[in-house]
Design an enzyme around this catalytic site. Sequence first.
Site, PDB file in Angstrom:
ATOM      1  N   LYS A  11       1.915  68.162 -30.468  1.00 51.79           N
ATOM      2  CA  LYS A  11       2.108  68.752 -29.140  1.00 51.79           C
ATOM      3  C   LYS A  11       3.492  68.360 -28.573  1.00 51.79           C
ATOM      4  CE  LYS A  11      -2.874  68.294 -28.032  1.00 51.79           C
ATOM      5  NZ  LYS A  11      -3.819  67.860 -26.964  1.00 51.79           N
ATOM      6  N   TYR A  51      -6.693  77.738 -26.414  1.00 54.49           N
ATOM      7  CA  TYR A  51      -7.584  76.847 -25.661  1.00 54.49           C
ATOM      8  C   TYR A  51      -8.655  77.629 -24.890  1.00 54.49           C
ATOM      9  CZ  TYR A  51      -4.930  72.547 -26.605  1.00 54.49           C
ATOM     10  OH  TYR A  51      -4.347  71.436 -27.209  1.00 54.49           O
ATOM     11  N   ASN A 114      -2.050  63.329 -25.396  1.00 55.34           N
ATOM     12  CA  ASN A 114      -2.648  62.680 -26.568  1.00 55.34           C
ATOM     13  C   ASN A 114      -2.063  63.157 -27.900  1.00 55.34           C
ATOM     14  OD1 ASN A 114      -3.862  65.151 -26.724  1.00 55.34           O
ATOM     15  ND2 ASN A 114      -5.960  64.416 -26.404  1.00 55.34           N
ATOM     16  N   HIS A 117      -3.263  67.983 -31.818  1.00 53.29           N
ATOM     17  CA  HIS A 117      -4.480  68.805 -31.865  1.00 53.29           C
ATOM     18  C   HIS A 117      -4.905  68.931 -33.319  1.00 53.29           C
ATOM     19  CE1 HIS A 117      -7.229  72.225 -31.315  1.00 53.29           C
ATOM     20  NE2 HIS A 117      -6.701  72.676 -32.443  1.00 53.29           N
ATOM     21  N   GLU A 128      -8.473  79.444 -35.066  1.00 54.53           N
ATOM     22  CA  GLU A 128      -7.184  78.955 -34.558  1.00 54.53           C
ATOM     23  C   GLU A 128      -6.005  79.236 -35.494  1.00 54.53           C
ATOM     24  OE1 GLU A 128      -7.995  74.798 -33.969  1.00 54.53           O
ATOM     25  OE2 GLU A 128      -9.296  75.166 -32.242  1.00 54.53           O
TER      26      GLU A 128
HETATM   27  P1  IDP Z   1      -9.570  67.595 -28.593  1.00 57.26           P
HETATM   28  O1  IDP Z   1      -8.096  67.855 -28.492  1.00 57.26           O
HETATM   29  O2  IDP Z   1      -9.874  66.180 -28.965  1.00 57.26           O
HETATM   30  O3  IDP Z   1     -10.285  68.588 -29.472  1.00 57.26           O
HETATM   31  P2  IDP Z   1     -10.748  69.004 -26.337  1.00 57.26           P
HETATM   32  O4  IDP Z   1     -11.994  68.589 -25.646  1.00 57.26           O
HETATM   33  O5  IDP Z   1     -10.825  70.210 -27.215  1.00 57.26           O
HETATM   34  O6  IDP Z   1     -10.170  67.740 -27.126  1.00 57.26           O
HETATM   35  O7  IDP Z   1      -9.656  69.248 -25.203  1.00 57.26           O
HETATM   36  C1  IDP Z   1      -8.424  69.872 -25.528  1.00 57.26           C
HETATM   37  C2  IDP Z   1      -7.307  69.084 -24.894  1.00 57.26           C
HETATM   38  O8  IDP Z   1      -7.433  69.185 -23.477  1.00 57.26           O
HETATM   39  C3  IDP Z   1      -7.336  67.582 -25.175  1.00 57.26           C
HETATM   40  O9  IDP Z   1      -6.689  67.233 -26.382  1.00 57.26           O
HETATM   41  C4  IDP Z   1      -6.633  67.015 -23.962  1.00 57.26           C
HETATM   42  O10 IDP Z   1      -5.218  67.033 -24.139  1.00 57.26           O
HETATM   43  C5  IDP Z   1      -7.019  67.973 -22.862  1.00 57.26           C
HETATM   44  N1  IDP Z   1      -8.147  67.430 -22.094  1.00 57.26           N
HETATM   45  C6  IDP Z   1      -9.444  67.363 -22.477  1.00 57.26           C
HETATM   46  N2  IDP Z   1     -10.215  66.805 -21.532  1.00 57.26           N
HETATM   47  C7  IDP Z   1      -9.371  66.529 -20.504  1.00 57.26           C
HETATM   48  C8  IDP Z   1      -9.574  65.937 -19.219  1.00 57.26           C
HETATM   49  O11 IDP Z   1     -10.689  65.574 -18.822  1.00 57.26           O
HETATM   50  N3  IDP Z   1      -8.444  65.817 -18.436  1.00 57.26           N
HETATM   51  C9  IDP Z   1      -7.198  66.222 -18.846  1.00 57.26           C
HETATM   52  N4  IDP Z   1      -6.986  66.776 -20.060  1.00 57.26           N
HETATM   53  C10 IDP Z   1      -8.046  66.922 -20.878  1.00 57.26           C
HETATM   54 MG    MG Z   2     -10.629  70.609 -29.226  1.00 55.12          MG
END
Ligand code: IDP
Ligand code: MG
Length: 137
Positions: A11, A51, A114, A117, A128
């Site tokens: 990212k 997303y 983080n 992805h 995707e």
């Molecule tokens: P993942 O990337 O581990 O699959 P997902 O639940 O699919 O996690 O969420 C996609 C992305 O959205 C996450 O990687 C994170 O960057 C962001 N995200 C998820 N939950 C939150 C939140 O509660 N607050 C802010 N950003 C979030």
């Molecule tokens: Mg995800």
Amino acid sequence: MAVETTLILCKPDAIERRLVGEIVGRLERRGYAVRAMQMMTLDKARAKRHYGEHEGKPFFDELVSFITSGPLVALAVEGEGVIEGCRQMIGATDPLKAAPGSVRADFAQTVGRNLVHASDSAESARRELPIFFDTFG
Ligand code: IDP
Ligand code: MG
């Protein structure tokens, strides 16, 4: 375990922090093969498509805004059990809950930044990959 292909995104924060080599190097050292790789900046439409499952959630707008904020590096990565293996290697969504030794635990502080992805299932990978690579359409 079958040979699979997954979508990995380094990212915009990974680019900014010069961690692309670290992330891709970890995947390669596990033995996974990079089958496609491209640096690109997503427009909002493509970001929302990627997303889509999160549309309506409180963090959705911030997520789309962040993922379109600068270039990312997209990869199609192949290997046996690679979908689950990459999820292991990136760690839990929240870096504070990610296993030590995972990318997110080693290099990230918050869910919103983080770094990486990885598709979370075979179905997600199938959905995707074509968003980023015509060859997987
Ligand atoms: P993942 O990337 O581990 O699959 P997902 O639940 O699919 O996690 O969420 C996609 C992305 O959205 C996450 O990687 C994170 O960057 C962001 N995200 C998820 N939950 C939150 C939140 O509660 N607050 C802010 N950003 C979030
Ligand atoms: Mg995800």
